[in-house]
Scaffold this active site. Structure first.
Site, mmCIF file in Angstrom:
data_model
loop_
_atom_site.group_PDB
_atom_site.id
_atom_site.type_symbol
_atom_site.label_atom_id
_atom_site.label_comp_id
_atom_site.label_asym_id
_atom_site.label_seq_id
_atom_site.Cartn_x
_atom_site.Cartn_y
_atom_site.Cartn_z
ATOM 1 N N ARG A 201 0.843 -1.212 0.000
ATOM 2 C CA ARG A 201 0.000 0.000 0.000
ATOM 3 C C ARG A 201 0.868 1.247 0.000
ATOM 4 N NH1 ARG A 201 -4.257 -2.468 3.172
ATOM 5 N NH2 ARG A 201 -3.824 -4.674 2.921
ATOM 6 N N ASP A 269 -3.605 3.849 3.673
ATOM 7 C CA ASP A 269 -3.253 2.444 3.944
ATOM 8 C C ASP A 269 -4.175 1.500 3.178
ATOM 9 O OD1 ASP A 269 -5.038 3.705 5.941
ATOM 10 O OD2 ASP A 269 -5.321 1.659 6.640
ATOM 11 N N ASN A 270 -5.191 2.045 2.509
ATOM 12 C CA ASN A 270 -6.071 1.207 1.686
ATOM 13 C C ASN A 270 -5.884 1.500 0.200
ATOM 14 O OD1 ASN A 270 -7.138 -0.008 3.957
ATOM 15 N ND2 ASN A 270 -8.874 1.375 4.101
#
Ligand code: AMP
Ligand code: MG
Length: 518
Positions: A201, A269-270
């Site tokens: 990510r 983080d996604n």
């Protein structure tokens, strides 16, 4: 073909970077390492309820045996696996959140497919890791079914995504406060085996930058390029790589907008560094066309992650990734330029996509205004997005009167049209017909573009909700039928799913709004 339990797994990431090999699962900060060893915590009784045949074929994986189901439940770790949780950081809702990491995902290993591709195998919901913070590392059936069906549905919609190979119930119950209202309840636990060439990510890079660990940052960037962007060589490879990430991200968002997907939690983080849809949580498709719709209750009232904001959020997130890469450059200018290139790239791709949705032969300068007004109309009228585009492609030339046209689209409307809305709608239809008549391609070619671009079946939240309710009762007909239909979203063979959201689902939790609690 190999089986999940007998295959030799590789562990190049583990061998290439520093990790914490203690196996300690206590939640903690793990400075200096990129991952921590984390054995799955065994579950009571893993039972296979979902399997992706075609994906298994592609990867060269046999239909699961009893031992393989134990692998899927985290109860059997084979000798060549090295289970670990990756350490990453990120910006959540616009704020720096520090270390996050795989709190409930455990990578078992990497697998070389018959075609020579490397895929990472991961269990989601397999128990605590050092990054679980205060949570339990588990996933409930509800959220696991959602990730399993949706990541596969996205693949068949031709949207870049991580995949899901298998789904097991664990036989354990998991406590969840679904509505965040202080009424936690037990729900059945489940685990998804998800697979992807990589789950890296933006946040993996942000974490190393935040630690000022330039050596590992450089190493991770080079490792990523070597493995996933091997065509990029030469001295300027880092900036060229970043530009490709910018382009892939722009393309990803365009595909989301094409099918009406709202991710719901576009934290850095996604965000996949391969430009894949990753981490399926409180996502939704649009039913009624409302650019301000966010499916995530945590995203209210800011609506940062609303459908219509996704492009600008992606741009902002790319800015975070660029920031993390600053230490690898002498000046920030090339990074700034690359981030700025997003805007043009996105709009260019966006209008091409919209041209295809509308059946245009090409996008002319004058079409930009037409497309913008068309979208304005959609936001005013709020028809069901998917049904609307299907009906648009079926609007034959014998529908001449205003009444004929409005009746033709009846199934797409959620509410009666006001006089103003009706006028705007009819005006757009007129403009569309005129524009289509000026196409330099045949009617058939125009229709082909539309049918390849506009899906007929999408995985609506209310359908998922029903399938999950049935599974909780031990019935899997709807689940299997949805799995099959979602493999053929552009076909016409599953019209039982060609239906707008029913009235009962409008306010029902899990059918329009969802929480992150999964
Ligand atoms: P998300 O935004 O849902 O992708 O999750 C944000 C962070 O919370 C990630 O680090 C997840 O691993 C972690 N997380 C979410 N749910 C759980 C859970 N049930 N147990 C442990 N960690 C979790
Ligand atoms: Mg996540």
């Amino acid at each position: 073909m190999d089986s999940l339990s007998s295959k030799k797994y590789n562990k190049d990431f583990v061998d290439s970077f520093n990790g914490d090999h203690s196996g300690d699962l206590t939640s903690r900060q793990t400075p200096g390492v990129l991952y921590s060893k984390a054995l799955p915590t065994a579950v009571k009784n893993p039972q296979l309820i979902g399997w992706s045949d075609d994906l298994a074929d592609q990867l060269g994986v046999e239909v699961p045996s009893e031992d393989d189901v134990k692998v899927l439940g985290g109860n059997f770790v084979t000798p060549t696996m090295y289970p670990y949780a990756a350490c990453y950081a990120g910006h959540q809702f616009g704020n720096w959140a520090g270390q996050l990491g795989d709190g409930r995902a455990i990578t078992l290993g990497e697998w070389l497919t018959p075609k020579g591709e490397i895929w990472e195998f991961q269990l989601k919901g397999a128990g605590q890791t050092p990054y679980s913070r205060r949570a339990d590392g588990r996933a409930v059936l509800r959220s696991s079914v959602r990730e399993f069906l949706m990541s596969e549905a996205m693949h068949y919609l031709r949207v870049p995504t991580t995949r899901a190979l298998g789904l097991v119930t664990t036989g354990d119950m998991v406590m969840r406060d679904m509505f965040y209202n202080g009424n936690p309840q037990y729900e059945p636990g489940a685990i998804v085996m998800r697979v992807s060439p990589s789950f890296l990510r933006f946040g993996n890079f942000e974490m190393l930058a935040a630690r000022k660990d330039i050596a590992n940052l450089t190493k991770l960037v080079n490792w990523t390029i070597d493995r996933y962007y091997p065509h990029i060589t030469g001295e300027d490879r880092v900036i060229r790589w970043f530009k490709e990430v910018v382009e892939k991200t722009a393309q990803l968002i365009v595909e989301w907008l094409r099918v009406g997907f709202v991710h719901g939690v576009m934290n850095t983080d996604n965000m996949s560094v391969l430009g894949l849809t990753i981490d399926y949580g409180p996502y939704s498709f649009l039913d009624n066309y409302d650019p301000e719709f966010t499916p995530n209750t945590t995203d209210l009232p800011g609506r940062r992650y609303a459908f219509g904001n996704q492009s600008s959020v992606a741009y902002w997130n790319l800015g975070c990734l660029a920031n993390a890469l600053v230490p690898l450059f002498e000046t920030t200018a090339p990074l700034v330029e690359a981030v700025e290139s997003y805007q043009n790239m996105f709009w260019q791709k966006y209008y091409v996509m919209m041209g295809n949705k509308l059946g245009l032969d090409e996008v002319r300068d004058s079409d930009l205004n037409f497309i913008n007004q068309f979208e304005q109309m959609l936001s005013t009228v709020e028809p069901d997005m998917t049904i609307f585009y299907q009906l648009l492609s079926e609007l034959t030339s014998d529908k001449i009167t205003d009444e004929d046209i409005v009746i033709h689209f009846k199934e797409a409307f959620y509410k009666d049209l006001s006089l103003d809305a009706r006028a705007i709608f009819l005006q757009s239809m007129k403009a569309w017909r005129e524009r289509i008549n000026s196409n330099r391609i045949s009617k058939e070619e125009s229709l082909k573009k539309m049918s390849e671009t506009n899906p007929r079946y999408i995985l609506r939240n209310y359908l998922l909700h029903k399938a999950i309710e049935e599974l909780e009762r031990g019935e899997n007909q709807l689940f299997l039928r949805l799995q099959l239909a979602m493999k053929n979203p552009y076909s016409r063979n599953f019209d039982e799913f060609f239906m707008k959201r029913p009235e009962w689902a409008t306010q029902k939790a899990g059918c329009s709004m969802l929480s992150c609690s999964s």
